[in-house]
Design a protein around this motif. Sequence first.
Motif, PDB file in Angstrom:
ATOM      1  N   PRO A 143       0.834  -1.207   0.000  1.00 52.61           N
ATOM      2  CA  PRO A 143       0.000   0.000   0.000  1.00 52.61           C
ATOM      3  C   PRO A 143       0.866   1.254   0.000  1.00 52.61           C
ATOM      4  CG  PRO A 143       0.207  -0.814   2.230  1.00 52.61           C
ATOM      5  CD  PRO A 143       0.981  -1.778   1.360  1.00 52.61           C
ATOM      6  N   SER A 144       0.265   2.379  -0.295  1.00 50.11           N
ATOM      7  CA  SER A 144       0.995   3.639  -0.278  1.00 50.11           C
ATOM      8  C   SER A 144       1.412   3.980   1.153  1.00 50.11           C
ATOM      9  CB  SER A 144       0.124   4.763  -0.838  1.00 50.11           C
ATOM     10  OG  SER A 144       0.696   6.027  -0.540  1.00 50.11           O
ATOM     11  N   GLY A 145       2.726   4.133   1.363  1.00 53.85           N
ATOM     12  CA  GLY A 145       3.205   4.498   2.690  1.00 53.85           C
ATOM     13  C   GLY A 145       2.787   5.899   3.079  1.00 53.85           C
ATOM     14  N   HIS A 146       2.808   6.824   2.112  1.00 51.78           N
ATOM     15  CA  HIS A 146       2.378   8.189   2.398  1.00 51.78           C
ATOM     16  C   HIS A 146       0.909   8.212   2.838  1.00 51.78           C
ATOM     17  CE1 HIS A 146       6.069   9.473   0.400  1.00 51.78           C
ATOM     18  NE2 HIS A 146       5.796  10.730   0.688  1.00 51.78           N
ATOM     19  N   ALA A 147       0.059   7.531   2.089  1.00 52.16           N
ATOM     20  CA  ALA A 147      -1.373   7.558   2.399  1.00 52.16           C
ATOM     21  C   ALA A 147      -1.666   6.885   3.737  1.00 52.16           C
ATOM     22  CB  ALA A 147      -2.159   6.875   1.283  1.00 52.16           C
ATOM     23  N   MET A 148      -1.026   5.755   3.988  1.00 50.37           N
ATOM     24  CA  MET A 148      -1.282   5.043   5.242  1.00 50.37           C
ATOM     25  C   MET A 148      -0.763   5.817   6.441  1.00 50.37           C
ATOM     26  SD  MET A 148      -0.428   1.084   6.167  1.00 50.37           S
ATOM     27  CE  MET A 148      -0.881   0.398   7.766  1.00 50.37           C
ATOM     28  N   THR A 149       0.443   6.366   6.331  1.00 54.56           N
ATOM     29  CA  THR A 149       1.007   7.119   7.442  1.00 54.56           C
ATOM     30  C   THR A 149       0.195   8.372   7.734  1.00 54.56           C
ATOM     31  OG1 THR A 149       3.214   6.319   6.844  1.00 54.56           O
ATOM     32  CG2 THR A 149       3.104   8.206   8.331  1.00 54.56           C
ATOM     33  N   ALA A 150      -0.273   9.043   6.696  1.00 58.06           N
ATOM     34  CA  ALA A 150      -1.099  10.235   6.905  1.00 58.06           C
ATOM     35  C   ALA A 150      -2.410   9.879   7.591  1.00 58.06           C
ATOM     36  CB  ALA A 150      -1.369  10.926   5.566  1.00 58.06           C
ATOM     37  N   ALA A 151      -3.034   8.779   7.158  1.00 62.61           N
ATOM     38  CA  ALA A 151      -4.299   8.367   7.775  1.00 62.61           C
ATOM     39  C   ALA A 151      -4.105   7.997   9.241  1.00 62.61           C
ATOM     40  CB  ALA A 151      -4.901   7.192   7.002  1.00 62.61           C
ATOM     41  N   VAL A 152      -3.044   7.257   9.533  1.00 59.32           N
ATOM     42  CA  VAL A 152      -2.767   6.855  10.914  1.00 59.32           C
ATOM     43  C   VAL A 152      -2.442   8.075  11.772  1.00 59.32           C
ATOM     44  CG1 VAL A 152      -1.159   5.622  12.410  1.00 59.32           C
ATOM     45  CG2 VAL A 152      -2.026   4.529  10.343  1.00 59.32           C
ATOM     46  N   SER A 153      -1.531   8.900  11.314  1.00 57.08           N
ATOM     47  CA  SER A 153      -1.072  10.032  12.120  1.00 57.08           C
ATOM     48  C   SER A 153      -2.178  11.060  12.334  1.00 57.08           C
ATOM     49  CB  SER A 153       0.139  10.695  11.450  1.00 57.08           C
ATOM     50  OG  SER A 153       1.189   9.770  11.293  1.00 57.08           O
ATOM     51  N   CYS A 154      -2.840  11.453  11.261  1.00 59.27           N
ATOM     52  CA  CYS A 154      -3.918  12.433  11.393  1.00 59.27           C
ATOM     53  C   CYS A 154      -5.068  11.861  12.209  1.00 59.27           C
ATOM     54  CB  CYS A 154      -4.407  12.860  10.014  1.00 59.27           C
ATOM     55  SG  CYS A 154      -3.204  13.818   9.077  1.00 59.27           S
ATOM     56  N   GLY A 155      -5.372  10.586  11.985  1.00 58.37           N
ATOM     57  CA  GLY A 155      -6.451   9.956  12.741  1.00 58.37           C
ATOM     58  C   GLY A 155      -6.153   9.910  14.228  1.00 58.37           C
ATOM     59  N   LEU A 156      -4.936   9.540  14.594  1.00 58.79           N
ATOM     60  CA  LEU A 156      -4.567   9.483  16.012  1.00 58.79           C
ATOM     61  C   LEU A 156      -4.616  10.866  16.656  1.00 58.79           C
ATOM     62  CD1 LEU A 156      -1.549   6.993  15.938  1.00 58.79           C
ATOM     63  CD2 LEU A 156      -3.807   6.591  16.969  1.00 58.79           C
ATOM     64  N   LEU A 157      -4.123  11.873  15.952  1.00 57.41           N
ATOM     65  CA  LEU A 157      -4.119  13.221  16.519  1.00 57.41           C
ATOM     66  C   LEU A 157      -5.539  13.754  16.722  1.00 57.41           C
ATOM     67  CD1 LEU A 157      -1.152  14.752  14.490  1.00 57.41           C
ATOM     68  CD2 LEU A 157      -1.151  14.067  16.899  1.00 57.41           C
ATOM     69  N   VAL A 158      -6.407  13.524  15.751  1.00 48.38           N
ATOM     70  CA  VAL A 158      -7.802  13.961  15.898  1.00 48.38           C
ATOM     71  C   VAL A 158      -8.486  13.200  17.031  1.00 48.38           C
ATOM     72  CG1 VAL A 158     -10.055  13.960  14.758  1.00 48.38           C
ATOM     73  CG2 VAL A 158      -8.046  14.743  13.516  1.00 48.38           C
ATOM     74  N   TRP A 159      -8.205  11.905  17.136  1.00 48.30           N
ATOM     75  CA  TRP A 159      -8.778  11.096  18.221  1.00 48.30           C
ATOM     76  C   TRP A 159      -8.318  11.609  19.586  1.00 48.30           C
ATOM     77  CZ3 TRP A 159      -5.943   7.116  21.105  1.00 48.30           C
ATOM     78  CH2 TRP A 159      -6.761   6.426  22.015  1.00 48.30           C
ATOM     79  N   LEU A 160      -7.044  11.964  19.703  1.00 54.42           N
ATOM     80  CA  LEU A 160      -6.524  12.484  20.967  1.00 54.42           C
ATOM     81  C   LEU A 160      -7.200  13.803  21.341  1.00 54.42           C
ATOM     82  CD1 LEU A 160      -2.703  11.740  20.643  1.00 54.42           C
ATOM     83  CD2 LEU A 160      -4.327  10.649  22.209  1.00 54.42           C
ATOM     84  N   LEU A 161      -7.398  14.659  20.361  1.00 56.61           N
ATOM     85  CA  LEU A 161      -8.086  15.918  20.642  1.00 56.61           C
ATOM     86  C   LEU A 161      -9.501  15.664  21.130  1.00 56.61           C
ATOM     87  CD1 LEU A 161      -6.935  18.133  17.628  1.00 56.61           C
ATOM     88  CD2 LEU A 161      -6.225  18.321  20.024  1.00 56.61           C
ATOM     89  N   ARG A 162     -10.173  14.706  20.530  1.00 58.73           N
ATOM     90  CA  ARG A 162     -11.521  14.335  20.963  1.00 58.73           C
ATOM     91  C   ARG A 162     -11.498  13.766  22.373  1.00 58.73           C
ATOM     92  NH1 ARG A 162     -16.635  15.634  19.163  1.00 58.73           N
ATOM     93  NH2 ARG A 162     -18.105  13.912  19.508  1.00 58.73           N
ATOM     94  N   LEU A 163     -10.511  12.947  22.645  1.00 53.88           N
ATOM     95  CA  LEU A 163     -10.381  12.294  23.938  1.00 53.88           C
ATOM     96  C   LEU A 163     -10.143  13.309  25.047  1.00 53.88           C
ATOM     97  CD1 LEU A 163     -10.379   9.304  24.880  1.00 53.88           C
ATOM     98  CD2 LEU A 163      -7.886   9.376  24.751  1.00 53.88           C
ATOM     99  N   TYR A 164      -9.419  14.357  24.725  1.00 56.99           N
ATOM    100  CA  TYR A 164      -9.114  15.379  25.717  1.00 56.99           C
ATOM    101  C   TYR A 164     -10.215  16.428  25.837  1.00 56.99           C
ATOM    102  CZ  TYR A 164      -4.451  14.039  27.193  1.00 56.99           C
ATOM    103  OH  TYR A 164      -3.398  13.385  27.775  1.00 56.99           O
ATOM    104  N   GLY A 165     -11.317  16.221  25.162  1.00 57.66           N
ATOM    105  CA  GLY A 165     -12.448  17.133  25.301  1.00 57.66           C
ATOM    106  C   GLY A 165     -12.224  18.491  24.668  1.00 57.66           C
ATOM    107  N   THR A 166     -11.467  18.537  23.584  1.00 52.65           N
ATOM    108  CA  THR A 166     -11.247  19.798  22.884  1.00 52.65           C
ATOM    109  C   THR A 166     -12.571  20.372  22.405  1.00 52.65           C
ATOM    110  OG1 THR A 166      -9.114  18.946  22.139  1.00 52.65           O
ATOM    111  CG2 THR A 166      -9.969  20.883  21.003  1.00 52.65           C
ATOM    112  N   GLY A 167     -12.675  21.688  22.432  1.00 55.68           N
ATOM    113  CA  GLY A 167     -13.905  22.355  22.011  1.00 55.68           C
ATOM    114  C   GLY A 167     -14.299  22.014  20.585  1.00 55.68           C
TER     115      GLY A 167
END
Length: 236
Positions: A143-167
């Motif tokens: 699979p595309s390493g760029h596409a997979m890494t972007a999905a994983v990294s961006c997904g984790l960061l957005v999930w963390l913001l949600r987890l921390y109760g960001t506005g």
Amino acid sequence: MRSLRVTPPQPLPRPRTAALWTASVAAAAALALLALVAARWPPLLSLDRMVAEALHRDAVADPGLVRVSRVLTDWVWDPWTMRLLIAVAVVALWWRGARPLALRVAATSLLASLLQQGLKTVVGRERPQWPDPVDTAEYSAFPSGHAMTAAVSCGLLVWLLRLYGTGPGVWGAALAVAVVSAVGVAVTRVYLGVHWLSDVVGGALLGVAAVALCAAGYARVPARRDPVGAARTPRP
């Protein structure tokens, strides 16, 4: 005299079932696509070739857009840039005392990278070949390493913001940036002629599955010890 202590976390509702369903659907779709790529299914290969040729014609005719695309894919959305963002998040979590969560995020990013490289080795798919390339890349395509890494990294960061109760405003903006990044890197890789469409789709699906599994695993633990969203309150 007052001392400061970290209050227990205020856990957000964790829809583990939704996360598991998301992981299952994304993983099943990625596996199905992998099987079609490995079997060299003619309709898929024809679609890949048609999209690649159309975008390559446009790229050859527009050197300016090619330069912009290369800056985005080689610097802004480069896998090492994405991993650096995850490393910063992991250090921040560790510093705040959320060490199990920091380890979970780091492990998800690492295992996703290992999975990506393993699949590339096993599948061994050749990248598009052009008589007049506008960019080059090495190693196997799927699979595309760029596409997979972007999905994983961006997904984790957005999930963390949600987890921390960001506005909602900040979280919505972060989600928009994450979606633009994940889609943008996929488009630029195909536009620059170094990946097939199915490569970036497969990478994105695997990335979504990895993040969803991480979230589902976190939600499985009934009582969190990580000081997520910790606040400081006085104690006599």
